[in-house]
Design an enzyme around this catalytic site. Structure first.
Site, short mmCIF file in Angstrom:
data_model
loop_
_atom_site.label_atom_id
_atom_site.label_comp_id
_atom_site.label_asym_id
_atom_site.label_seq_id
_atom_site.Cartn_x
_atom_site.Cartn_y
_atom_site.Cartn_z
CG ASP A 84 -1.98 1.03 1.20
OD1 ASP A 84 -3.09 0.70 0.76
OD2 ASP A 84 -1.72 2.18 1.61
CG ASN A 92 -4.41 11.08 -6.19
OD1 ASN A 92 -3.72 11.06 -7.20
ND2 ASN A 92 -5.00 9.99 -5.72
CG ASP A 127 -3.26 3.51 -2.05
OD1 ASP A 127 -4.36 2.99 -1.79
OD2 ASP A 127 -2.60 4.13 -1.19
#
Length: 199
Positions: A84, A92, A127
């Site tokens: 992860d 983002n 992710d």
């Protein structure tokens, strides 16, 4: 008499003979060709349905199918590795989703290069990545290769985040969700340790 005599006039028997000699075989080949083409198209659709379009890794659907098939023949346990990205949301938010997608692609390539020879790699959403690792794989060596891959890519993509990971043994009869929970727990412990070390 030749089956196909193009110098003979296409009338009566000659026309019928020439039609049978040319058109019927051509139709036969056409049907065969179309059948092969449909098979290729179906195979391409099957691959697309099992692949993550952004990273090229296998997707969640493929992982579940692979696990189901492995359970039928599995004699040795597997390692389930959960990976992860750390603080991916902030990338983002700060740099935009295109930069976030670039990070996902670079991480996916790093995971592929680190684990591909020893297992199957997946992006199962967002992710989050999984690897089904062979029981005889050197997990520490794989993890070191992953870190080296990420460090190399940070030279050209400075915002590439750290990747936390955890693993658990998966045996025949185990509940995949419980195994995933154990791997997730180890992964989140790694995340927590990193956060404390930066305080």
């Amino acid at each position: 008499v030749d089956a196909w005599a193009p110098w003979q006039p296409l009338t009566g028997v000659n026309a019928a003979r020439n039609f049978a000699a040319i058109i019927i075989p051509a139709c036969g080949y056409g049907v065969s060709f179309l059948g092969a083409e449909e098979h290729v198209r179906a195979e391409e659709m099957r691959k697309k349905a099992s692949m993550d379009p952004l990273t090229g890794l296998k997707n969640r659907r493929a992982m579940l199918n692979d696990i189901q098939e492995m359970l039928e023949t599995l004699s040795e346990p597997l390692w389930l590795v959960c990976l992860d990205l750390d603080n991916f949301k902030s990338i983002n938010d700060q740099y935009g989703h295109l930069k976030g997608d670039q990070c996902l692609v670079e991480v996916a390539d790093s995971i592929r290069n680190a684990y591909f020879n020893d297992g199957l790699c997946y992006r199962i959403g967002g992710d989050e990545f999984f690897v089904l690792l062979n029981s005889d794989a050197d997990t520490e060596a794989c993890e070191k290769r992953l870190q080296k891959e990420l460090e190399k890519r940070r030279k050209t993509l400075a915002v590439l985040p750290e990747v936390s990971f955890g693993s658990a043994v998966f045996r025949v009869g185990d509940d995949i969700n419980k195994v995933k929970d154990m791997a997730d727990l180890q992964m989140y412990q790694m995340k927590a340790m990193r956060k404390r070390s930066k305080m």
